[in-house]
Design an enzyme around this catalytic site. Structure first.
Site, PDB file in Angstrom:
ATOM      1  N   ASP A 149       0.844  -1.207   0.000  1.00 11.00           N
ATOM      2  CA  ASP A 149       0.000   0.000   0.000  1.00 11.00           C
ATOM      3  C   ASP A 149       0.878   1.256   0.000  1.00 11.00           C
ATOM      4  O   ASP A 149       1.666   1.473   0.926  1.00 11.00           O
ATOM      5  CB  ASP A 149      -0.891  -0.062   1.250  1.00 11.00           C
ATOM      6  N   GLY A 198      -4.724   3.415  -8.240  1.00 13.30           N
ATOM      7  CA  GLY A 198      -4.830   3.648  -9.686  1.00 13.30           C
ATOM      8  C   GLY A 198      -3.916   4.744 -10.210  1.00 13.30           C
ATOM      9  O   GLY A 198      -3.964   5.073 -11.398  1.00 13.30           O
ATOM     10  N   TRP A 199      -3.052   5.274  -9.353  1.00 14.77           N
ATOM     11  CA  TRP A 199      -2.185   6.376  -9.778  1.00 14.77           C
ATOM     12  C   TRP A 199      -1.309   5.976 -10.966  1.00 14.77           C
ATOM     13  O   TRP A 199      -0.873   4.835 -11.083  1.00 14.77           O
ATOM     14  CB  TRP A 199      -1.261   6.805  -8.639  1.00 14.77           C
ATOM     15  N   ASP A 219     -10.411   4.080  -1.950  1.00 10.04           N
ATOM     16  CA  ASP A 219     -11.089   3.054  -1.154  1.00 10.04           C
ATOM     17  C   ASP A 219     -12.596   2.996  -1.395  1.00 10.04           C
ATOM     18  O   ASP A 219     -13.258   4.019  -1.533  1.00 10.04           O
ATOM     19  CB  ASP A 219     -10.855   3.319   0.335  1.00 10.04           C
TER      20      ASP A 219
HETATM   21  C1  GLA Z   1      -5.558   2.232   2.528  1.00 10.14           C
HETATM   22  C2  GLA Z   1      -6.000   1.104   1.596  1.00 10.14           C
HETATM   23  C3  GLA Z   1      -7.087   0.298   2.291  1.00 10.14           C
HETATM   24  C4  GLA Z   1      -6.569  -0.248   3.604  1.00 10.14           C
HETATM   25  C5  GLA Z   1      -6.089   0.895   4.484  1.00 10.14           C
HETATM   26  C6  GLA Z   1      -5.409   0.413   5.748  1.00 10.14           C
HETATM   27  O1  GLA Z   1      -6.578   3.176   2.707  1.00 10.14           O
HETATM   28  O2  GLA Z   1      -6.447   1.614   0.380  1.00 10.14           O
HETATM   29  O3  GLA Z   1      -7.516  -0.759   1.455  1.00 10.14           O
HETATM   30  O4  GLA Z   1      -5.519  -1.142   3.360  1.00 10.14           O
HETATM   31  O5  GLA Z   1      -5.145   1.722   3.788  1.00 10.14           O
HETATM   32  O6  GLA Z   1      -4.981   1.490   6.546  1.00 10.14           O
END
Ligand code: GLA
Length: 397
Positions: A149, A198-199, A219
């Site tokens: 992430d 998607g960046w 999200d």
């Molecule tokens: C980001 C991701 C989520 C999740 C949170 C956890 O927002 O896009 O899917 O993993 O972090 O903090």
């Protein structure tokens, strides 16, 4: 011996890194990954005991046998990193290796979470500067899936690019490539899930950095507007997905209470049409019959998991009335008629407009009934925010 196996045999005689790279491609995500993740329902409120209970529920509910095999721990497991660079789980996770063993003993696979920045989105230590060490530790725990992430790596991108977008994208791409190489170097096949919202049009470079799936948006949240805004945004991206590498519109909100039954059927149908990873995000220990009826709808799952691996796409739309189609391996076609307005509305499927030649036998994948022969078009009332999803077959096939 077909060409693929011949290539694998030759590669096995070559350098180990080449063999690993090939092995990862062949084994991982031939169809969109399916499983469960902690994030959408539990956020940071997670523990070893909870993961074991959810793993048990995957088995007892029949979900594992329907294909949901990954048990993914998202943010919230991390503790601290010591002076030697070892990253420890927090006290809710006393023994990650033992937890991985438990997950595997239930016939499931083990998913983990970190990121390329110094910190995760939750402010916990992430893998910046410790990528290879963390990859080796994950492999030693028996991890089968890593969600990576972006989060605080955005600060590094800004700092080191001087605001130049191309340089900033190159830094991001290099960070994902680095972790892929470090995962490959462990020798353990670990599915690589890119999460950077998607960046930089990730669908164009995701496969080159070893991504088996990549998020196409920010999200999801548990409501119809957000779910549809990220799902329908994938229109036009179908050509970038295929076996081993999938567009990911984020994890499922089915069963979390924020949508009506019709809206949740739309959610699950759309994700299946998108050949999206199906990662459930609800509490599996307390599912209603309606939730089970959606997550365990084998006919819709079969559309998602079709071995041809072609993502569906929008065939045509009249304003908020959208008809999507997805070719399937046996010559069948899945069709979904989405009504994006609140009231029930008549919609017409026109066979030639979805590229179907001749008449079709059709089956409704939510009522599990035949709708009989369609000659040229089929008109049906679709509930508000709902869907009619069909599987078309050539007559006599
Ligand atoms: C980001 C991701 C989520 C999740 C949170 C956890 O927002 O896009 O899917 O993993 O972090 O903090």
């Amino acid at each position: 011996m077909n060409n693929l196996y011949a290539a694998a045999a030759i590669a096995s005689l070559l350098i180990p890194a080449a063999r690993c790279a090939l092995a990862q491609k062949q084994m991982l995500a031939a169809t969109p990954p399916m499983g469960w993740s902690t994030w959408n329902y539990f956020h940071h409120d997670i523990s070893d005991a909870l993961i074991r209970e959810e793993a048990d529920a995957l088995v007892s509910s029949g979900m594992r046998d329907a294909g949901y095999v990954y048990v993914n721990i998202d943010g919230g497991w991390e503790g601290y990193r010591d002076a030697a660079g070892v990253l420890y789980p927090n006290s809710n996770f006393p023994d990650m290796k033992a937890l991985g063993d438990y997950i595997h003993s239930r016939g499931l696979k083990f998913g983990m979470y970190t990121g390329p920045g110094p910190e995760t989105c939750g402010g916990a230590p992430a893998s910046y500067g410790y990528e290879a060490q963390d990859a080796r530790m994950f492999a030693s725990w028996g991890v089968d899936f890593l969600k990576y992430d972006l989060c605080s790596f955005r600060v590094i991108m800004k700092r080191d690019s001087g605001g130049d977008i191309e340089k900033s994208d190159a830094l991001m791409i290099a960070a994902y490539r680095k972790m892929h190489q470090d995962l490959v170097a462990t020798g353990r096949p670990i599915l690589f899930s890119l999460c950077q919202y998607g960046w930089g049009e990730v669908w164009k470079w995701g496969p080159q950095v070893g991504g088996n799936m990549w998020r196409t948006s920010g999200d999801i949240s548990d409501n119809y507007d957000r779910m549809t805004s990220i799902g329908f945004r994938e229109a036009g991206l179908s050509k970038y997905a295929g076996p081993g590498h999938w567009n990911d519109p984020d994890m499922l909100e089915v069963g979390n209470g924020g949508m009506t039954l019709d809206e949740e059927q739309t959610h699950f149908s759309l994700w299946a049409m998108l050949a999206a990873p199906l990662i459930a995000g609800n509490d599996l220990r307390k599912m209603t019959p309606e939730t089970k009826g959606i997550l365990l709808n084998k006919e819709v799952i079969a559309v998602d998991q079709d071995p041809l691996g072609k993502e569906g796409d929008r065939a045509y739309a009249e304003g908020p009335l959208e008809v999507w189609s997805k070719p399937l391996q046996d010559g069948d076609m899945a069709v979904a008629m989405f009504n994006r307005i609140k009231g029930a509305t008549g919609m017409t499927l026109r066979l030639h407009a979805v590229g179907w030649r001749g008449p079709a036998e059709a089956r409704n994948l939510w009522t599990h009934e035949s709708v009989g022969r369609i000659n040229a078009s089929y008109t049906v009332t679709v509930p508000g925010h709902g869907v009619v999803m069909l599987r078309l077959t050539h007559p006599g096939h």
